[in-house]
Design a protein around this motif. Structure first.
Motif, PDB file in Angstrom:
ATOM      1  N   HIS A  84      48.534  36.866  40.402  1.00 11.25           N
ATOM      2  CA  HIS A  84      48.299  37.701  39.220  1.00 11.25           C
ATOM      3  C   HIS A  84      49.627  38.246  38.723  1.00 11.25           C
ATOM      4  O   HIS A  84      50.563  38.459  39.501  1.00 11.25           O
ATOM      5  CB  HIS A  84      47.375  38.880  39.547  1.00 11.25           C
ATOM      6  N   SER A 108      44.200  47.675  45.624  1.00  5.90           N
ATOM      7  CA  SER A 108      42.997  46.850  45.773  1.00  5.90           C
ATOM      8  C   SER A 108      41.722  47.652  45.576  1.00  5.90           C
ATOM      9  O   SER A 108      40.627  47.074  45.536  1.00  5.90           O
ATOM     10  CB  SER A 108      42.975  46.197  47.153  1.00  5.90           C
ATOM     11  N   SER A 140      37.931  40.977  41.812  1.00  7.92           N
ATOM     12  CA  SER A 140      37.938  40.927  40.348  1.00  7.92           C
ATOM     13  C   SER A 140      38.333  42.253  39.711  1.00  7.92           C
ATOM     14  O   SER A 140      38.529  42.316  38.497  1.00  7.92           O
ATOM     15  CB  SER A 140      36.555  40.513  39.832  1.00  7.92           C
ATOM     16  N   SER A 196      40.651  41.324  36.822  1.00  6.69           N
ATOM     17  CA  SER A 196      41.614  40.304  37.230  1.00  6.69           C
ATOM     18  C   SER A 196      42.072  39.448  36.060  1.00  6.69           C
ATOM     19  O   SER A 196      43.152  38.848  36.111  1.00  6.69           O
ATOM     20  CB  SER A 196      40.994  39.422  38.316  1.00  6.69           C
TER      21      SER A 196
END
Length: 433
Positions: free
Chosen positions: A61, A82, A116, A136
């Motif tokens: 990412h 996270s 996500s 995401s």
């Protein structure tokens, strides 16, 4: 098929093949390709392995964060998390950068593929957090529409991202597929000096019967790129090791690979690194080999529970060559073991065929199948199987093993790499450590 039946099948097929291998031990082509593949196919815990499997559980990412908050707020840094650390424990720091109010920062990171939702956290001069969630698929995060959450509660201090690496000791032979013969965890910590990387390495478990060594190859870097490797604790995993070194000849922390790769030397003997005990001279004076941290019922003779061993390695580079994008994905930790008079390297995918310290020639048979003897798991508290418990079986449509929850199972993931990508979060009670 039951696991015991699989073992029986393996022995019946493998014994004559092993005899043939020993006769051919001095040859570069150490296998009868057809017989070898039959053994592996019949004993691998999952039938119908996805031919397109990459054995990868992470996704890359990149996100641009703008710290456009009230000008009176003095922002000092930004983190990608996270989860929400005020509502969730074990939140990991996936990336971080220095940033000031109204500045932009581009952060590059890897995360488990099933994730996500992430959080961008602006941190002010007082250590207070301003959180903004993002999906995401988003590549820009702006705080101009306000934060999702300006917390006032108790912070569950986030930890830096950690991967778990699990190895089988028998490569290229089939093993028992419990993937606990060697278990390492590696965490990337903030650098404390320019042009450097800090790696916290933990030796968690040794479920092997024979000697295993370990090292880390730094992907994309040569030994000439590295100025030095040091250990903050001032000791090594096996500093007093006095026996003959058979896998890693030099005790130097920085090794030069066969093609000039930069390699960090971890240890020559995992059992000794875990518990530096030797047999008496009358018994041969060799390392005492027990199963460490793979059983809940230690007997003091074959199984033991002891504290994990942790060291922090500091790799200082000559320049900042790409260090802003240095992540745990840059690492290729591998084990070394012996088989049929050869010294073999056990790598995670996609480095399965690598030979950075040992030269076994062009042995295509052992590397051409799409099966692995080592796994990289992006989860710092992954619960590996107990001794002798397969990570996951999937035969004749039946799921068993340490990770067998339907739609969240290891076996289904091996059969189709697009499914059950969160399998490592769903252990079977009673069969994991």
């Amino acid at each position: 098929m039951l696991f015991s039946d699989m073992r029986h099948c393996f022995l019946m097929v493998c014994l004559p093949i092993c005899a043939a291998l020993l006769l051919a031990g001095c040859k570069r082509d150490m296998f009868d390709p057809q017989a070898y593949q039959q053994v592996v196919d019949e004993t691998f815990p999952v039938s119908n392995v996805d031919p397109n499997h990459t054995w990868n559980l992470t996704q890359s990412h990149s996100v641009v964060v703008k710290a456009n908050v009230d000008p009176s707020v003095s922002i000092r840094s930004v983190r990608i998390l996270s989860g929400n650390p005020f509502t969730t424990k074990d939140v990991e720091i996936l990336a971080e950068a220095n940033i000031q109010t109204n500045e932009l920062a581009t952060l590059f990171f890897y995360a488990p593929s099933h994730m996500s939702l992430f959080y961008a956290a602006l941190i002010d001069a007082n250590g207070s957090y301003i959180l903004k969630s993002f999906n995401s698929s988003e590549t820009n995060v702006s705080f101009d529409s306000g934060a999702d959450y300006t917390p006032s509660g108790t912070l569950n201090e986030p930890i830096y991202q950690t991967y778990t690496y699990c190895y089988e000791e028998d490569y290229p032979k089939p093993g028992d597929w419990d993937f606990n013969d060697l278990v390492l965890r590696i965490q990337k910590l903030p650098a404390q000096e320019p042009n450097s990387v800090r790696l916290r390495v933990t030796l968690v478990a040794v479920g092997a019967k024979k000697q295993l060594a370990a090292a880390i190859c730094l992907i994309g870097y040569t030994a000439n790129d590295v100025e030095s490797v040091a250990i903050e604790e001032g000791r090594t995993f096996d500093g007093a090791y006095s026996q003959k070194r058979i896998f890693i000849e030099k005790a130097d922390l920085l090794l030069r690979g066969r093609h000039d790769e930069a390699i960090i030397n971890l240890f020559e003997d995992a059992h000794y690194a875990m518990s530096p005990r030797l047999k008496t001279p009358e018994e041969g004076g060799t390392t005492i080999r027990m199963f460490y941290n793979t059983s809940h019922t230690p007997d003091g003779t074959t199984h033991a529970q002891i504290a994990a061993k942790t060291l922090t390695y500091v790799v200082k580079f000559k320049t900042d060559k790409g260090l802003q994008n240095f992540t745990l994905e840059t690492l290729d930790p591998f084990a070394l073991e012996d088989f049929n008079s050869g010294k073999w390297e056990v790598h995670c995918a996609p480095h399965k065929a690598s030979q950075v310290l040992q030269d076994l020639g062009n042995n295509e048979t052992a590397t051409s199948n799409n099966m692995v003897w080592a796994l990289k798991i992006p989860y710092g508290t992954f619960r590996y199987p107990l001794e002798g418990q397969p990570l996951g079986l999937y035969k004749d449509g039946v799921l068993t093993g340490a990770y067998m929850e339907t739609d969240h199972s290891y076996g289904q993931w091996v059969s189709n790499h697009n499914t059950s990508i969160d399998w490592f979060l769903h252990p079977t009670t009673g069969v994991v450590y």
